[in-house]
Write an enzyme that holds these catalytic residues in place. Structure first.
Site, PDB file in Angstrom:
ATOM      1  N   SER A 238       0.823  -1.211   0.000  1.00  0.00           N
ATOM      2  CA  SER A 238       0.000   0.000   0.000  1.00  0.00           C
ATOM      3  C   SER A 238       0.859   1.264   0.000  1.00  0.00           C
ATOM      4  O   SER A 238       0.356   2.345  -0.252  1.00  0.00           O
ATOM      5  CB  SER A 238      -0.878   0.018   1.249  1.00  0.00           C
ATOM      6  OG  SER A 238      -0.051   0.093   2.388  1.00  0.00           O
TER       7      SER A 238
ATOM      8  N   TYR B 170      -4.198   1.008   3.537  1.00  0.00           N
ATOM      9  CA  TYR B 170      -5.226   0.054   3.124  1.00  0.00           C
ATOM     10  C   TYR B 170      -5.919  -0.569   4.345  1.00  0.00           C
ATOM     11  O   TYR B 170      -7.058  -1.014   4.260  1.00  0.00           O
ATOM     12  CB  TYR B 170      -4.589  -1.117   2.364  1.00  0.00           C
ATOM     13  CG  TYR B 170      -4.235  -0.897   0.908  1.00  0.00           C
ATOM     14  CD1 TYR B 170      -4.267   0.362   0.318  1.00  0.00           C
ATOM     15  CD2 TYR B 170      -3.866  -1.991   0.117  1.00  0.00           C
ATOM     16  CE1 TYR B 170      -3.925   0.527  -1.021  1.00  0.00           C
ATOM     17  CE2 TYR B 170      -3.536  -1.836  -1.214  1.00  0.00           C
ATOM     18  CZ  TYR B 170      -3.556  -0.581  -1.782  1.00  0.00           C
ATOM     19  OH  TYR B 170      -3.220  -0.436  -3.102  1.00  0.00           O
ATOM     20  N   GLY B 171      -5.177  -0.635   5.442  1.00  0.00           N
ATOM     21  CA  GLY B 171      -5.542  -1.519   6.548  1.00  0.00           C
ATOM     22  C   GLY B 171      -6.836  -1.240   7.268  1.00  0.00           C
ATOM     23  O   GLY B 171      -7.302  -2.049   8.049  1.00  0.00           O
TER      24      GLY B 171
ATOM     25  N   CYS C  51       2.681  -7.009   1.622  1.00  0.00           N
ATOM     26  CA  CYS C  51       1.671  -6.317   2.426  1.00  0.00           C
ATOM     27  C   CYS C  51       0.835  -7.391   3.126  1.00  0.00           C
ATOM     28  O   CYS C  51       0.248  -8.259   2.466  1.00  0.00           O
ATOM     29  CB  CYS C  51       0.798  -5.484   1.494  1.00  0.00           C
ATOM     30  SG  CYS C  51      -0.569  -4.665   2.331  1.00  0.00           S
ATOM     31  N   ASN C  52       0.817  -7.342   4.438  1.00  0.00           N
ATOM     32  CA  ASN C  52       0.037  -8.335   5.199  1.00  0.00           C
ATOM     33  C   ASN C  52      -1.453  -8.179   4.940  1.00  0.00           C
ATOM     34  O   ASN C  52      -2.193  -9.161   4.864  1.00  0.00           O
ATOM     35  CB  ASN C  52       0.287  -8.156   6.699  1.00  0.00           C
ATOM     36  CG  ASN C  52       1.685  -8.547   7.111  1.00  0.00           C
ATOM     37  OD1 ASN C  52       1.906  -9.627   7.624  1.00  0.00           O
ATOM     38  ND2 ASN C  52       2.663  -7.683   6.878  1.00  0.00           N
ATOM     39  N   THR C  53      -1.893  -6.934   4.840  1.00  0.00           N
ATOM     40  CA  THR C  53      -3.320  -6.660   4.657  1.00  0.00           C
ATOM     41  C   THR C  53      -3.825  -7.312   3.372  1.00  0.00           C
ATOM     42  O   THR C  53      -4.843  -8.019   3.371  1.00  0.00           O
ATOM     43  CB  THR C  53      -3.534  -5.124   4.606  1.00  0.00           C
ATOM     44  OG1 THR C  53      -2.935  -4.545   5.769  1.00  0.00           O
ATOM     45  CG2 THR C  53      -4.993  -4.767   4.541  1.00  0.00           C
TER      46      THR C  53
ATOM     47  N   CYS D 115       2.793  -6.233   9.828  1.00  0.00           N
ATOM     48  CA  CYS D 115       2.526  -5.185   8.837  1.00  0.00           C
ATOM     49  C   CYS D 115       3.895  -4.768   8.339  1.00  0.00           C
ATOM     50  O   CYS D 115       4.813  -4.555   9.158  1.00  0.00           O
ATOM     51  CB  CYS D 115       1.812  -3.999   9.497  1.00  0.00           C
ATOM     52  SG  CYS D 115       1.712  -2.545   8.426  1.00  0.00           S
ATOM     53  N   THR D 116       4.066  -4.674   7.034  1.00  0.00           N
ATOM     54  CA  THR D 116       5.419  -4.445   6.510  1.00  0.00           C
ATOM     55  C   THR D 116       5.960  -3.050   6.824  1.00  0.00           C
ATOM     56  O   THR D 116       7.140  -2.790   6.620  1.00  0.00           O
ATOM     57  CB  THR D 116       5.461  -4.700   4.994  1.00  0.00           C
ATOM     58  OG1 THR D 116       4.395  -3.965   4.373  1.00  0.00           O
ATOM     59  CG2 THR D 116       5.336  -6.172   4.686  1.00  0.00           C
ATOM     60  N   HIS D 117       5.107  -2.173   7.319  1.00  0.00           N
ATOM     61  CA  HIS D 117       5.618  -0.871   7.766  1.00  0.00           C
ATOM     62  C   HIS D 117       6.349  -0.977   9.117  1.00  0.00           C
ATOM     63  O   HIS D 117       7.190  -0.145   9.437  1.00  0.00           O
ATOM     64  CB  HIS D 117       4.469   0.126   7.940  1.00  0.00           C
ATOM     65  CG  HIS D 117       3.929   0.686   6.658  1.00  0.00           C
ATOM     66  ND1 HIS D 117       3.203  -0.070   5.765  1.00  0.00           N
ATOM     67  CD2 HIS D 117       3.999   1.935   6.134  1.00  0.00           C
ATOM     68  CE1 HIS D 117       2.841   0.702   4.750  1.00  0.00           C
ATOM     69  NE2 HIS D 117       3.304   1.916   4.942  1.00  0.00           N
TER      70      HIS D 117
HETATM   71  N1  DGL Z   1       2.048  -2.431   4.936  1.00  0.00           N
HETATM   72  C1  DGL Z   1       0.790  -3.023   4.865  1.00  0.00           C
HETATM   73  C2  DGL Z   1       0.653  -4.287   5.647  1.00  0.00           C
HETATM   74  O1  DGL Z   1       1.608  -5.020   5.730  1.00  0.00           O
HETATM   75  C3  DGL Z   1      -0.438  -2.179   4.893  1.00  0.00           C
HETATM   76  C4  DGL Z   1      -0.523  -1.017   5.765  1.00  0.00           C
HETATM   77  C5  DGL Z   1      -1.716  -0.176   5.415  1.00  0.00           C
HETATM   78  O2  DGL Z   1      -1.758   0.313   4.293  1.00  0.00           O
HETATM   79  O3  DGL Z   1      -2.598  -0.019   6.265  1.00  0.00           O
HETATM   80  O4  DGL Z   1      -0.390  -4.625   6.151  1.00  0.00           O
END
Ligand code: DGL
Length: 271
Positions: free
Chosen positions: A11, A42-43, A73-75, A186-188
């Site tokens: 995302s 996105y989450g 992206c986990n979401t 979450c990859t962030h």
């Molecule tokens: N980095 C993403 C993840 O791993 C999404 C974060 C987001 O956009 O809310 O879920």
């Protein structure tokens, strides 16, 4: 050998947290990355919206002739993996969650695992179900931390606001559930890992952004598709070329190595 690039998407800039591990482990590989920085996060969005965005981005990557897609992206992984695999049966698609689940399933001892992620990831219970399928003795507690992503996208990382936010989400959670292992679901979140471990030095951290690279390597090795002397220059697309996105790429790469490009989609999210 296959010198076509690997497609990555997220995302926003979160998926970039896998790239240094990929560069280290598989330096010959080239990448096409898409960060949907204009529409992040996105989450907390509706599943139908996330599905529409993900179809669009995966189509774009396939059109660019990638040899594999990594959903960094986990979401998206938690709700779209099966659908995207059906949509693009000719391209292997790797989700970011399973390698971390496999790692936890290989633990020798019982643990209390905390999984932090977006609202969508947590409510999908993908981590709990995956770990529960292989280990009944491991307790999994999931917690949504929706304020982390907007702060990280804004570059609010190494400061007190982030420390307060970490406390707000994690203090009671870690204490009440007796968490000893924390999955950055979450990859962030690897971008705030140092901040988290400064506060909770005893926690064992599981970083899916790192673990997914092993999976990428094993699939490409098995199908004899590892790259060798590719002359393709990696390209990083973003739907909004934010300063943070460009800065992060510049810290990962020597500027001359890669291209950073703007790319957006004109779409009806109700489609
Ligand atoms: N980095 C993403 C993840 O791993 C999404 C974060 C987001 O956009 O809310 O879920």
């Amino acid at each position: 050998m296959d010198n076509r690039p690997i497609g990555f998407f997220d995302s926003g800039l979160g998926g970039l947290t896998s790239i240094p591990y990929l560069k280290k482990q598989l330096p010959e590989e080239r990448i096409i990355y898409f960060g949907d920085t204009a529409r992040t996060p996105y989450g907390s969005k509706a599943e139908s919206t996330i599905r529409t965005f993900s179809r669009e981005i995966s189509d774009f990557l396939v059109k660019n002739d990638v040899k594999m897609i990594v959903i960094a992206c986990n979401t998206v992984t938690s709700i779209c993996l099966d659908e995207l695999r059906l949509r693009h049966p000719q391209v292997p698609i790797v989700g970011i969650i399973q390698p971390a689940v496999d790692e936890i399933c290989s633990f020798e001892n019982e643990t209390n695992v905390g999984v932090i992620g977006t609202k969508v990831t947590v409510s999908s219970e993908t981590y709990s179900k995956g770990i529960g399928a292989c280990r009944k003795d491991i307790k999994v507690f999931e917690k949504a931390c929706p304020a982390f992503v907007p702060l990280i996208e804004e570059g609010i990382i190494d400061n007190e606001i982030m420390d307060l936010t970490i406390d707000y989400y994690l203090k009671d959670f870690i204490r009440d559930e007796n968490i000893d292992t924390l999955v950055l679901g979450c990859t962030h979140y690897p971008l705030i890992e140092k901040r988290i471990t400064r506060k909770y030095p005893k926690l064992k951290i599981i970083n899916p952004s790192e673990l997914v690279v092993r999976k990428i390597e094993s699939i490409l090795r098995k199908s004899d598709q590892l790259a060798l002397n590719s002359d393709f220059n990696s390209i990083f697309y973003a739907s909004d070329l934010s300063e943070n996105f460009v800065n992060m790429i510049n810290t990962i790469f020597d500027k001359t190595d890669v291209r950073v490009e703007f790319k957006s989609f004109d779409l009806d999210v109700r489609a």
